[in-house]
Design a protein around this motif. Structure first.
Motif, short mmCIF file in Angstrom:
data_model
loop_
_atom_site.label_atom_id
_atom_site.label_comp_id
_atom_site.label_asym_id
_atom_site.label_seq_id
_atom_site.Cartn_x
_atom_site.Cartn_y
_atom_site.Cartn_z
N ASP A 79 3.95 -2.27 14.77
CA ASP A 79 5.05 -2.88 14.43
C ASP A 79 5.61 -3.32 13.02
O ASP A 79 4.27 -3.26 12.08
N VAL A 80 6.56 -3.66 11.96
CA VAL A 80 7.24 -4.00 10.89
C VAL A 80 7.33 -5.88 10.90
O VAL A 80 8.08 -5.87 12.07
N ASP A 81 6.77 -6.42 10.27
CA ASP A 81 7.10 -7.50 9.98
C ASP A 81 7.51 -7.92 8.49
O ASP A 81 6.65 -7.00 7.19
N ALA A 82 8.05 -8.94 7.92
CA ALA A 82 7.42 -9.60 6.10
C ALA A 82 6.53 -9.10 5.86
O ALA A 82 5.79 -9.04 4.87
N GLY A 83 5.01 -10.10 7.40
CA GLY A 83 4.20 -10.08 7.10
C GLY A 83 3.21 -8.81 6.46
O GLY A 83 2.51 -8.89 5.66
N GLU A 84 3.70 -7.30 7.41
CA GLU A 84 2.51 -6.42 7.31
C GLU A 84 3.13 -6.12 6.07
O GLU A 84 2.89 -5.45 5.05
N LEU A 85 4.98 -5.95 5.68
CA LEU A 85 4.73 -5.53 4.18
C LEU A 85 5.18 -6.82 3.53
O LEU A 85 4.29 -5.46 2.25
N MET A 86 4.19 -7.52 3.45
CA MET A 86 3.61 -8.20 2.17
C MET A 86 2.16 -7.93 1.72
O MET A 86 1.83 -7.48 1.03
N ILE A 87 1.85 -7.39 2.79
CA ILE A 87 0.47 -7.24 2.89
C ILE A 87 0.25 -5.41 2.17
O ILE A 87 -0.39 -5.30 1.34
N ALA A 88 1.82 -5.14 3.13
CA ALA A 88 1.81 -3.57 1.72
C ALA A 88 1.48 -3.32 0.56
O ALA A 88 0.91 -2.98 -0.37
N LYS A 89 2.25 -4.53 0.55
CA LYS A 89 3.30 -5.06 -1.64
C LYS A 89 1.30 -5.62 -2.28
O LYS A 89 1.25 -4.82 -3.59
N TYR A 90 0.51 -6.67 -1.52
CA TYR A 90 -0.28 -7.29 -2.08
C TYR A 90 -1.81 -5.41 -2.35
O TYR A 90 -2.18 -6.21 -3.31
N LEU A 91 -1.82 -4.60 -1.04
CA LEU A 91 -2.52 -3.94 -1.38
C LEU A 91 -2.32 -3.13 -2.68
O LEU A 91 -2.84 -2.92 -3.57
N SER A 92 -0.62 -2.38 -2.83
CA SER A 92 -0.16 -2.01 -3.85
C SER A 92 -0.31 -2.48 -5.06
O SER A 92 -1.24 -2.01 -5.40
N GLN A 93 -0.26 -3.93 -4.90
CA GLN A 93 -1.25 -3.90 -6.40
C GLN A 93 -2.61 -4.26 -6.79
O GLN A 93 -2.55 -4.92 -7.97
N ASN A 94 -2.62 -5.10 -5.93
CA ASN A 94 -4.23 -4.91 -6.06
C ASN A 94 -5.37 -4.12 -5.81
O ASN A 94 -6.28 -4.17 -6.39
N SER A 95 -4.86 -2.71 -5.72
CA SER A 95 -5.99 -1.92 -4.78
C SER A 95 -5.99 -1.26 -6.11
O SER A 95 -6.84 0.12 -5.72
N GLY A 96 -4.68 -1.32 -6.60
CA GLY A 96 -4.36 0.08 -7.58
C GLY A 96 -3.87 1.69 -7.01
O GLY A 96 -4.03 2.85 -7.35
N LYS A 97 -4.11 1.63 -5.40
CA LYS A 97 -3.53 2.53 -4.46
C LYS A 97 -1.80 1.93 -4.14
O LYS A 97 -1.68 1.47 -3.12
#
Ligand SMILES: [Fe+2]
Length: 321
Positions: A79-97
């Motif tokens: 599923d997708v919701d704002a929470g899942e998308l925020m996890i994606a954004k967080y990882l993008s910004q904090n894991s360098g991936k």
């Protein structure tokens, strides 16, 4: 690496190749859609989703993103919701991936709003199992209109807007993935000589997604009948085609010579109807089945050099080496 559009095209291509109706029938359906489109007035054409002319699955769409964008890394979820998308954004910004795309199985946005349209697939699947097409079609029509009314008040654009606000491409792949499950199960069930419901359950439990779900208390279950029963003829009527069909179908399936249905999930009403018609209902599991379909697609993306990060309940199991 593939572009967003190439990933979308691959989903449709694989969905058609795995469609229980057969490729020719799907092509015929696309041709009919084109003929209907040609008959529309200029005004009516404005409201027509032209993707329907080449994509037979109304619940599978690119919801946001530049189609020519090269995709290196996907977060894939059920599923997708704002929470899942925020996890994606967080990882993008904090894991360098950087995550280039969120790929959801269940539809959202305009793909959810048109979920009912894909249900027509079920009529032909039922007809292939011996239910007269007129009966299958008429029973489904009732259910399709119920589903259409059910999805109409939903705030279906929430996740799509969140994706736009966060700048993350978003796509959902529903029926093509469910078709992959149906054809996968169809092949392995046909290969075996299954005599009893217990044999069918044993076979399903060998599939890694179902074995993993079993450890989480969400494994294969018999909802109607019992393991000592003969399977009779097995039908995969509850795997693909949007969502649950009409409960009155069980009596027709029994008349058509079906002894057992395999499904992802089943409602109480359907369970009671299956029991009343002496049909065994083996429920493989919802999220595990959805995961199986997504995995068969995701393996193809991985083969093309795309990294997959599982999310939102997806049981990620790789088959390709
Ligand atoms: Fe599902």
């Amino acid at each position: 690496m593939l572009t967003l559009k190439q990933i979308y095209n691959l989903a449709i291509e694989m969905g058609i190749a795995a469609d229980l109706r057969g490729k020719k029938s799907v092509e015929k359906h696309l041709k009919r859609t084109k003929e209907k489109y040609d008959e529309l007035s200029k005004e009516e054409k404005k409201d027509f989703d032209e993707e329907k002319l080449r994509n037979p699955y109304s619940d599978t769409r690119i919801l946001f993103g530049d189609e020519s964008k090269k995709i290196k890394r996907i977060m894939a979820g059920i599923d997708v919701d704002a929470g899942e998308l925020m996890i994606a954004k967080y990882l993008s910004q904090n894991s360098g991936k950087e995550i280039d795309l969120y790929l959801s199985h269940h539809p959202t946005g305009k793909a959810l709003a048109a979920l009912d349209e894909v249900m027509h697939l079920q009529a032909e699947v039922l007809a292939n199992y011996g239910v007269p097409i007129n009966i299958a079609e008429n029973l489904l029509k009732i259910r399709i209109s119920e589903v259409a009314r059910g999805v109409s008040p939903v705030n279906h654009n929430k996740a799509t807007m969140a994706a736009k606000n966060l700048g993350i491409a978003l796509m959902c792949v529903h029926t093509p993935a469910d078709n992959l499950v149906a054809s996968y199960l169809d092949k392995i069930i046909k290969k075996e000589k299954l005599e009893f419901v217990a044999d069918l359950v044993k076979l399903l439990k060998k599939i890694p997604e179902y074995a993993a779900a079993g450890k989480e208390n969400a494994g294969v279950k018999i909802f109607s009948g019992n393991k000592e029963n003969h399977c009779g003829k097995i039908a995969l009527t509850e795997i693909t085609g949007g969502t649950e069909g009409n409960p009155k179908i069980y009596e027709k399936l029994a008349n058509a010579g079906i002894g057992t249905v395999v499904g992802m999930h089943i409602s109480e009403e359907h369970k009671k109807e299956a029991e009343a018609s002496h049909i065994n209902a083996v429920i493989a599991g919802h999220i595990s089945s959805d995961s199986l379909g997504m995995n068969l697609f995701l393996d193809e993306l991985e083969k093309r050099g795309i990294e997959i990060i599982p999310a939102s309940g997806l049981i990620r199991i790789k088959r390709s080496k």
